[in-house]
Design an enzyme around this catalytic site. Structure first.
Site, short mmCIF file in Angstrom:
data_model
loop_
_atom_site.label_atom_id
_atom_site.label_comp_id
_atom_site.label_asym_id
_atom_site.label_seq_id
_atom_site.Cartn_x
_atom_site.Cartn_y
_atom_site.Cartn_z
N GLU A 40 0.81 -1.35 -0.04
CA GLU A 40 -0.14 0.15 0.03
C GLU A 40 1.03 1.22 -0.08
O GLU A 40 1.06 1.72 0.93
CB GLU A 40 -0.85 0.09 1.22
CG GLU A 40 -1.89 1.25 1.10
CD GLU A 40 -2.76 1.46 2.58
OE1 GLU A 40 -2.52 0.60 3.49
OE2 GLU A 40 -3.49 2.35 2.36
N LYS A 52 -2.64 -2.09 -2.75
CA LYS A 52 -3.65 -1.20 -2.27
C LYS A 52 -3.27 0.08 -2.63
O LYS A 52 -2.31 0.53 -2.27
CB LYS A 52 -3.51 -1.39 -0.91
CG LYS A 52 -4.69 -0.60 -0.12
CD LYS A 52 -5.21 -1.22 1.27
CE LYS A 52 -6.35 -0.29 1.72
NZ LYS A 52 -7.04 -0.88 2.77
P1 13P Z 1 -9.22 4.22 4.43
O1 13P Z 1 -10.28 3.62 3.43
O2 13P Z 1 -9.99 4.82 5.53
O3 13P Z 1 -8.48 5.32 3.67
O4 13P Z 1 -8.41 3.21 5.08
C1 13P Z 1 -7.95 2.15 4.42
C2 13P Z 1 -6.61 1.79 4.71
O5 13P Z 1 -6.30 0.69 5.15
C3 13P Z 1 -5.57 2.72 5.07
O6 13P Z 1 -4.37 2.28 5.32
#
Ligand code: 13P
Length: 354
Positions: free
Chosen positions: A181, A223
């Site tokens: 991510e 992600k």
């Molecule tokens: P949000 O969808 O609130 O941005 O959170 C997703 C997430 O896992 C951020 O690391």
């Protein structure tokens, strides 16, 4: 190096994470971030309230129709439902994959304090093995990229890409699917075009480093943030433009054999996050499964209905299931605003996620 059987097992888990019509619930907020959510509903940030909060989200009846996996926080993976079933067991019974956040939050990037690096590589392999033995099947690591007039720097993008690659390889060696991510933050007054450029640079660097490290694309999930105009830009956020910009970047930077992409919501409102995901699928069929992994955009309205009270549990779970269903439809390009009738939703802008 991982062997052929290990790759096959990772591929299987990764496919299940992005199965058609399903997405992932991010329920891995740190205690500090849960505290911010609780402050908004006047609820004390105690261990048992956090446990009850997670029980509300993780045990909504039938959520396995829409949810393939849940990202847990370290505290939560050790907790149990009020009927003394571990959350891991409760999820597995519903055929939902337990995942775990394994980064340890953000630190200033030396020399450029407005930029961040992510902590948690020390001792990571041991922690991954332990989580795998507890039933986790995938792990998440979040890096953030900050857009200002002077940032992101190439050095910061590269450092975060290297750390994500080291983490991803360690996950695959431990038998966990890495959820990689790199979040390009929504904060700032930048344009959609600037965000597209930064997202492109970031994903390019991340997949270069992942390839160098030898991480296997078919056994990992990206992600990503969407390409969006900055929160303070005053630019309208038009779903079709957002989808086009985001998919242009993906086409240029993602390997063909990547298992799939899930989006974070990043401070978008609930409806906006659903509409934007739906818009991506108006340009399909896409080369990879593309679905959701939201925290705020799945949880906000349900949390407001819940208020920490048992009496509100069923109503809160209905609201949560509704959002999960709307996003499930959006992940197949089948969402329509009329389907929201009877449900109030949150406009977003909740304090930042981790
Ligand atoms: P949000 O969808 O609130 O941005 O959170 C997703 C997430 O896992 C951020 O690391």
């Amino acid at each position: 190096m991982i062997n052929i059987e290990q790759v096959a097992e990772l591929n299987k888990i990764a496919k299940q994470m992005v199965a058609p019509g399903k997405g992932i619930l991010a329920a891995d907020e740190s205690m500090n971030t849960v505290g911010k959510r609780f402050a908004a509903i006047n609820l004390e940030n105690t261990e048992d309230n956090r446990r009850a909060f997670r029980e509300m989200l993780l045990t909504a009846p039938g959520e396995g129709r829409y949810i393939s996996g849940v990202i847990l926080f370290d505290e939560t993976i050790h907790q149990a439902t009020s009927s003394h079933k571990t959350f891991v067991d409760a999820l597995q019974e519903e055929n939902i994959l337990p995942g775990i956040k394994v980064d340890q939050g953000l630190a200033e990037f030396p020399g450029s304090p407005s930029e961040k690096v992510t902590k948690g590589l020390d001792g990571l392999s041991g922690r991954l093995r332990e989580y795998a033995s507890m039933g986790a099947r995938f792990a998440k690591w979040r890096a953030v990229i900050t857009i200002t007039d002077k940032t992101p720097s190439d050095a910061n993008i590269r450092q975060n890409a290297r750390d994500l690659a080291a983490y991803a390889l360690a996950c695959q060696e431990a038998g966990l699917v890495p959820m990689v991510e790199p979040e390009v933050l929504l904060d700032g007054n930048h344009s959609l075009a600037t965000c597209e450029i930064v997202l492109d640079k970031t994903l390019r660097a991340v997949f270069e480093e992942l390839a160098k490290a030898g991480a296997v694309p078919s056994g990992m999930v990206l992600k990503s943030s969407m390409a969006l105009p900055g929160k303070d830009s005053g630019q309208p956020a038009i779903p079709d433009e957002i989808a086009r910009a985001t998919l242009r970047v993906f086409a240029e930077t993602l390997p063909q054999d990547l298992a799939g992409v899930v989006f974070l919501s990043g401070g978008q409102g609930e409806i906006q996050a659903t509409e934007n995901l739906n818009a991506m699928h108006q340009h399909g069929p896409l080369p990879w499964p593309v679905t959701f992994s939201y925290a705020r955009a799945l949880q906000d309205s349900a949390t407001k209905v819940w208020q920490g009270k048992d009496a509100n549990l069923a109503a809160a779970q209905r609201v949560f299931l509704h959002r999960a269903k709307m996003n499930s439809l959006a992940s197949q390009g089948q969402y329509a605003p009329e389907l929201e009738k009877g449900f109030e939703t949150s406009a977003g802008g909740e304090a930042t996620q981790d």
